[in-house]
Write a protein that holds these residues in place. Structure first.
Motif, PDB file in Angstrom:
ATOM      1  N   ASP A 176       0.956  -1.338  -0.223  1.00 54.75           N
ATOM      2  CA  ASP A 176       0.028  -0.089  -0.132  1.00 54.75           C
ATOM      3  C   ASP A 176       1.430   1.621  -0.210  1.00 54.75           C
ATOM      4  O   ASP A 176       1.792   1.475   0.957  1.00 54.75           O
ATOM      5  CB  ASP A 176      -0.738  -0.179   1.471  1.00 54.75           C
ATOM      6  CG  ASP A 176      -1.963   1.223   1.481  1.00 54.75           C
ATOM      7  OD1 ASP A 176      -1.863   2.145   0.194  1.00 54.75           O
ATOM      8  OD2 ASP A 176      -1.750   1.192   2.357  1.00 54.75           O
ATOM      9  N   SER A 178      -0.112   4.511  -0.174  1.00 49.75           N
ATOM     10  CA  SER A 178      -0.974   5.558   0.531  1.00 49.75           C
ATOM     11  C   SER A 178       0.272   6.096   1.092  1.00 49.75           C
ATOM     12  O   SER A 178       0.227   7.870   1.228  1.00 49.75           O
ATOM     13  CB  SER A 178      -2.070   4.959   1.618  1.00 49.75           C
ATOM     14  OG  SER A 178      -2.232   4.306   1.840  1.00 49.75           O
ATOM     15  N   PHE A 206      -2.876  -5.912  -1.645  1.00 43.86           N
ATOM     16  CA  PHE A 206      -2.625  -5.742  -0.346  1.00 43.86           C
ATOM     17  C   PHE A 206      -2.547  -7.178   0.480  1.00 43.86           C
ATOM     18  O   PHE A 206      -3.225  -7.678   0.358  1.00 43.86           O
ATOM     19  CB  PHE A 206      -3.565  -4.662   0.357  1.00 43.86           C
ATOM     20  CG  PHE A 206      -2.964  -3.794  -0.313  1.00 43.86           C
ATOM     21  CD1 PHE A 206      -2.016  -3.053  -0.882  1.00 43.86           C
ATOM     22  CD2 PHE A 206      -4.036  -2.034   0.329  1.00 43.86           C
ATOM     23  CE1 PHE A 206      -2.398  -2.043  -1.986  1.00 43.86           C
ATOM     24  CE2 PHE A 206      -3.701  -0.870  -0.952  1.00 43.86           C
ATOM     25  CZ  PHE A 206      -3.190  -0.863  -2.062  1.00 43.86           C
ATOM     26  N   ILE A 226       0.637   1.870  12.655  1.00 44.54           N
ATOM     27  CA  ILE A 226      -0.480   1.183  11.573  1.00 44.54           C
ATOM     28  C   ILE A 226      -0.457   2.364  10.783  1.00 44.54           C
ATOM     29  O   ILE A 226      -0.590   3.981  10.377  1.00 44.54           O
ATOM     30  CB  ILE A 226      -1.791   1.036  12.135  1.00 44.54           C
ATOM     31  CG1 ILE A 226      -2.781   0.642  12.985  1.00 44.54           C
ATOM     32  CG2 ILE A 226      -2.784   1.054  10.565  1.00 44.54           C
ATOM     33  CD1 ILE A 226      -2.052  -0.993  12.845  1.00 44.54           C
ATOM     34  N   HIS A 228      -0.872   1.841   7.369  1.00 43.37           N
ATOM     35  CA  HIS A 228      -1.029   1.926   6.087  1.00 43.37           C
ATOM     36  C   HIS A 228      -1.973   0.567   5.690  1.00 43.37           C
ATOM     37  O   HIS A 228      -1.862   0.225   7.150  1.00 43.37           O
ATOM     38  CB  HIS A 228      -0.306   2.201   4.459  1.00 43.37           C
ATOM     39  CG  HIS A 228       1.111   1.038   4.897  1.00 43.37           C
ATOM     40  ND1 HIS A 228       1.226  -0.111   5.457  1.00 43.37           N
ATOM     41  CD2 HIS A 228       2.688   1.780   5.098  1.00 43.37           C
ATOM     42  CE1 HIS A 228       2.602  -0.309   5.156  1.00 43.37           C
ATOM     43  NE2 HIS A 228       3.340   0.264   5.243  1.00 43.37           N
ATOM     44  N   GLU A 229      -2.212   0.011   4.843  1.00 47.59           N
ATOM     45  CA  GLU A 229      -3.107  -1.046   4.429  1.00 47.59           C
ATOM     46  C   GLU A 229      -2.530  -1.949   5.258  1.00 47.59           C
ATOM     47  O   GLU A 229      -2.781  -3.065   5.998  1.00 47.59           O
ATOM     48  CB  GLU A 229      -4.092  -1.229   3.267  1.00 47.59           C
ATOM     49  CG  GLU A 229      -4.440  -2.143   2.999  1.00 47.59           C
ATOM     50  CD  GLU A 229      -6.601  -2.342   4.211  1.00 47.59           C
ATOM     51  OE1 GLU A 229      -7.517  -2.580   4.025  1.00 47.59           O
ATOM     52  OE2 GLU A 229      -6.402  -0.595   4.835  1.00 47.59           O
ATOM     53  N   ASN A 230      -0.867  -2.219   4.502  1.00 48.24           N
ATOM     54  CA  ASN A 230      -0.701  -3.461   4.925  1.00 48.24           C
ATOM     55  C   ASN A 230      -0.174  -3.872   6.075  1.00 48.24           C
ATOM     56  O   ASN A 230      -0.571  -5.003   7.009  1.00 48.24           O
ATOM     57  CB  ASN A 230       0.945  -3.297   4.293  1.00 48.24           C
ATOM     58  CG  ASN A 230       0.747  -3.181   3.260  1.00 48.24           C
ATOM     59  OD1 ASN A 230       1.048  -2.255   2.176  1.00 48.24           O
ATOM     60  ND2 ASN A 230       0.861  -3.786   2.400  1.00 48.24           N
ATOM     61  N   ARG A 232      -2.270  -2.778   8.805  1.00 45.98           N
ATOM     62  CA  ARG A 232      -3.659  -3.082   9.292  1.00 45.98           C
ATOM     63  C   ARG A 232      -4.126  -3.922   8.989  1.00 45.98           C
ATOM     64  O   ARG A 232      -4.647  -5.219  10.264  1.00 45.98           O
ATOM     65  CB  ARG A 232      -4.988  -1.790   8.913  1.00 45.98           C
ATOM     66  CG  ARG A 232      -5.934  -2.305   9.393  1.00 45.98           C
ATOM     67  CD  ARG A 232      -7.053  -1.525   8.646  1.00 45.98           C
ATOM     68  NE  ARG A 232      -7.367  -2.337   7.143  1.00 45.98           N
ATOM     69  CZ  ARG A 232      -8.470  -3.528   7.034  1.00 45.98           C
ATOM     70  NH1 ARG A 232      -8.865  -4.553   8.344  1.00 45.98           N
ATOM     71  NH2 ARG A 232      -7.609  -3.743   6.033  1.00 45.98           N
ATOM     72  N   LEU A 233      -4.092  -5.151   7.923  1.00 49.02           N
ATOM     73  CA  LEU A 233      -3.905  -5.982   7.450  1.00 49.02           C
ATOM     74  C   LEU A 233      -3.518  -7.212   8.609  1.00 49.02           C
ATOM     75  O   LEU A 233      -4.264  -7.550   9.606  1.00 49.02           O
ATOM     76  CB  LEU A 233      -3.617  -7.077   6.519  1.00 49.02           C
ATOM     77  CG  LEU A 233      -4.812  -5.780   5.176  1.00 49.02           C
ATOM     78  CD1 LEU A 233      -4.188  -6.769   4.608  1.00 49.02           C
ATOM     79  CD2 LEU A 233      -6.507  -6.892   5.487  1.00 49.02           C
ATOM     80  N   ASP A 236      -4.928  -7.135  12.666  1.00 48.07           N
ATOM     81  CA  ASP A 236      -6.270  -7.745  12.645  1.00 48.07           C
ATOM     82  C   ASP A 236      -6.113  -9.509  12.441  1.00 48.07           C
ATOM     83  O   ASP A 236      -6.863  -9.776  13.569  1.00 48.07           O
ATOM     84  CB  ASP A 236      -6.987  -7.466  11.001  1.00 48.07           C
ATOM     85  CG  ASP A 236      -7.844  -6.551  10.854  1.00 48.07           C
ATOM     86  OD1 ASP A 236      -7.868  -5.352  12.085  1.00 48.07           O
ATOM     87  OD2 ASP A 236      -8.660  -6.017   9.764  1.00 48.07           O
ATOM     88  N   TYR A 252      -1.761   5.638  14.998  1.00 50.22           N
ATOM     89  CA  TYR A 252      -1.882   5.681  13.401  1.00 50.22           C
ATOM     90  C   TYR A 252      -0.753   6.668  13.002  1.00 50.22           C
ATOM     91  O   TYR A 252      -0.591   8.739  12.922  1.00 50.22           O
ATOM     92  CB  TYR A 252      -3.316   6.520  12.579  1.00 50.22           C
ATOM     93  CG  TYR A 252      -4.243   5.179  12.925  1.00 50.22           C
ATOM     94  CD1 TYR A 252      -4.451   4.540  12.445  1.00 50.22           C
ATOM     95  CD2 TYR A 252      -5.670   5.114  14.082  1.00 50.22           C
ATOM     96  CE1 TYR A 252      -5.455   3.210  12.494  1.00 50.22           C
ATOM     97  CE2 TYR A 252      -6.278   3.878  14.153  1.00 50.22           C
ATOM     98  CZ  TYR A 252      -6.229   2.922  13.333  1.00 50.22           C
ATOM     99  OH  TYR A 252      -6.438   2.094  13.648  1.00 50.22           O
TER     100      TYR A 252
END
Length: 382
Positions: A176, A178, A206, A226, A228-230, A232-233, A236, A252
Motif C-alpha cells: 500500500d 498511500s 495488499f 498503523i 497503511h493497509e499492510n 492494518r491487515l 487484524d 496511526y
C-alpha cells in the motif's frame, strides 16, 4: 529458562543479540525504499541522507555497497554489546552468522541478497511465552528468522508456543503506497520517488506486513503503529490470534513503521519520547504517563559520511535504548545529553559504543530480542 517476556523493562535474564557478520550491502528495491521511506525523504546537511540514484530508469533491485570499514566497525560494536550484556549477568544467545558467500534468496517474481540477522526485533514479536514470527516487509529479509531457528527450537522444546504470521508474496502490488503518496503531497516529496509498482502474475492485492518494532509491549496492553493497509491487515490478524487475551491499541502514522526510536517504555508510567507531541497520538489511558524528552541530537555526535553512503535512520535513532531492569538502561556512549537526561530522572546508564547506527538502521533495542524477563503478565492500565 522458559520463554517469558511481557514488557520492555522488567529484569532481563535472557536475550538474543543480532549478528552483523557480512553485512556488506543493502538490496535496493521497492520493498526496501518503502520500508525506509521516512528517512530517505529529505535532503539536509546532516539530518537526512544526501542521496543519488544508483541506476536511473529501472525498477529492478540493485545492491548498494557498504564500505568494508564501516561493516567491520559495526561488527565490533555489536560484539561489544553482547559482551556488556553478558557482564551484566544476562544470558546472551546469538543467531547463525550469515556466511560471506550466502546465495540469493527468491520468491515468486523476485530475488534478493539475504540480510544477516542484525535487527532481530523487527521480524519477531515475543508475547509472554509465545514466539510470533511476523510478516516481513523487505524481500532481502524474508528468510532472516531462519538464522534464529536453533534458538527458537530450544525455547519451543522447553514449552514455548511458536507461531508464524501468514507470509506475504511481496510482489510490487502487495504494498500500500498511500503513506508515501500522502507524504509526497503534504510534505514536498521524497529525495527519491518510489518507483511505480509493476504487475505480476502473482499479485493478490495488499498483503499483511508488520514488524515487532511497531509494537510497544506494556503487559496486557500492546500498542501497534498503523501507517497503511499492510499494517492494518497484520494487526487484524494479531488481534484475532491473541483472542482477547491482550488489549490491542492502534495508533496511526506515528511513523512509517517502527516506533522504537519515537517512544519506548522505561518502566510503568514512564516513556522515553522523541517529543512531547507524541502524547497526543497515544491511546487516552497512556496519555497520563510521564514523557522524558531529551535534547535534540547534536550533529557533532555522528560520523560524517560521503554522498554514496546510504543513511537509513533519523538522528533520533539513539533513543533506541535497551532496558536491563526498571532502573538500568543501555545508551550509546556518543549521547552525553541523553545520558544526563536519564540520570537526572534516576536511571543508571550503561554506556555502550555504537558508531554507525545511521548506516545500518538500528540501535540497541533493534539489535536485540529479549526472551526472558523476570515478570508476569500485569495490567498497568487498571
Amino acid at each position: 529458562m522458559r520463554l517469558n517476556s511481557h514488557d520492555e523493562w522488567s529484569p532481563l535474564k535472557e536475550i538474543i543479540v543480532g549478528s552483523a557478520e557480512n553485512y556488506l550491502s543493502h538490496e535496493r528495491d521497492i520493498s526496501f525504499d518503502l520500508f525506509h521511506f521516512d528517512n530517505l525523504r529529505f535532503r539536509s546537511d546532516w539530518a537526512y541522507p544526501r542521496l543519488t540514484r544508483a541506476r536511473e530508469g529501472t525498477t529492478a533491485s540493485h545492491s548498494w555497497e557498504i564500505k568494508r570499514r564501516y561493516a567491520e566497525e559495526l561488527h565490533e560494536d555489536v560484539e561489544g554489546l553482547a559482551t556488556v550484556l553478558t557482564g551484566l549477568g544476562v544470558t546472551v544467545h546469538r543467531p547463525i552468522p550469515l556466511p560471506p558467500d550466502a546465495a540469493p534468496i527468491s520468491g515468486l517474481g523476485w530475488q534478493a541478497a539475504p540480510t544477516p540477522a542484525l535487527n532481530i526485533r523487527d521480524n519477531t514479536l515475543i508475547i509472554g511465552d509465545e514466539i510470533i514470527e511476523t510478516s516481513p516487509a523487505i524481500r532481502s529479509r524474508y528468510l532472516e528468522t531462519r538464522l534464529l531457528a536453533p534458538i527458537f527450537t530450544t525455547y519451543f522444546n522447553d514449552g514455548a508456543k511458536w507461531t508464524t504470521m501468514p507470509r506475504p508474496i511481496l510482489t510490487d502490488n502487495s504494498f500500500d503506497l498511500s503513506y508515501t503518496r500522502d507524504a509526497q503531497t503534504t510534505l514536498g516529496g521524497p529525495t527519491e520517488p518510489i518507483d511505480e509498482p509493476q504487475p505480476s502474475p502473482y499479485d493478490v492485492g495488499f498483503e499483511m506486513m508488520l514488524d515487532g518494532a511497531q509494537c510497544l509491549r506494556l503487559g496486557r496492553d500492546i500498542v501497534v503503529n498503523i501507517a497503511h493497509e499492510n499494517h492494518r491487515l497484520a494487526c487484524d490478524w494479531l488481534e484475532r490470534h491473541l483472542d482477547n487475551r491482550y488489549r490491542i491499541h492502534r495508533v496511526y502514522r506515528m511513523a512509517d513503521n517502527h516506533i522504537d526510536s519515537m517512544i519506548l517504555a522505561l518502566r510503568p508510567g514512564v516513556f522515553l519520547a522523541r517529543h512531547e507531541g507524541i502524547r497526543d497520538l497515544l491511546p487516552e489511558p497512556l496519555q497520563t504517563w510521564k514523557m522524558i524528552v531529551p535534547p535534540t541530537p547534536s550533529p557533532d555526535r555522528f560520523p560524517s559520511y560521503d554522498d554514496g553512503d546510504l543513511l537509513l535512520t533519523s538522528p533520533y535513532i539513539d533513543l533506541n535504548v535497551l532496558s536491563v531492569d526498571p532502573d538500568t538502561v543501555l545508551v550509546n556512549e556518543d549521547c552525553p545529553d541523553l545520558m544526563r537526561t536519564l540520570e537526572s530522572e534516576g536511571f543508571t546508564v550503561v554506556p555502550v559504543r555504537h558508531r554507525h547506527r545511521r548506516l545500518f538502521g538500528g540501535g540497541f533495542h533493534c539489535f536485540t530480542l529479549d526472551t526472558v524477563r523476570d515478570n508476569q503478565l500485569e495490567d498497568y492500565l487498571e
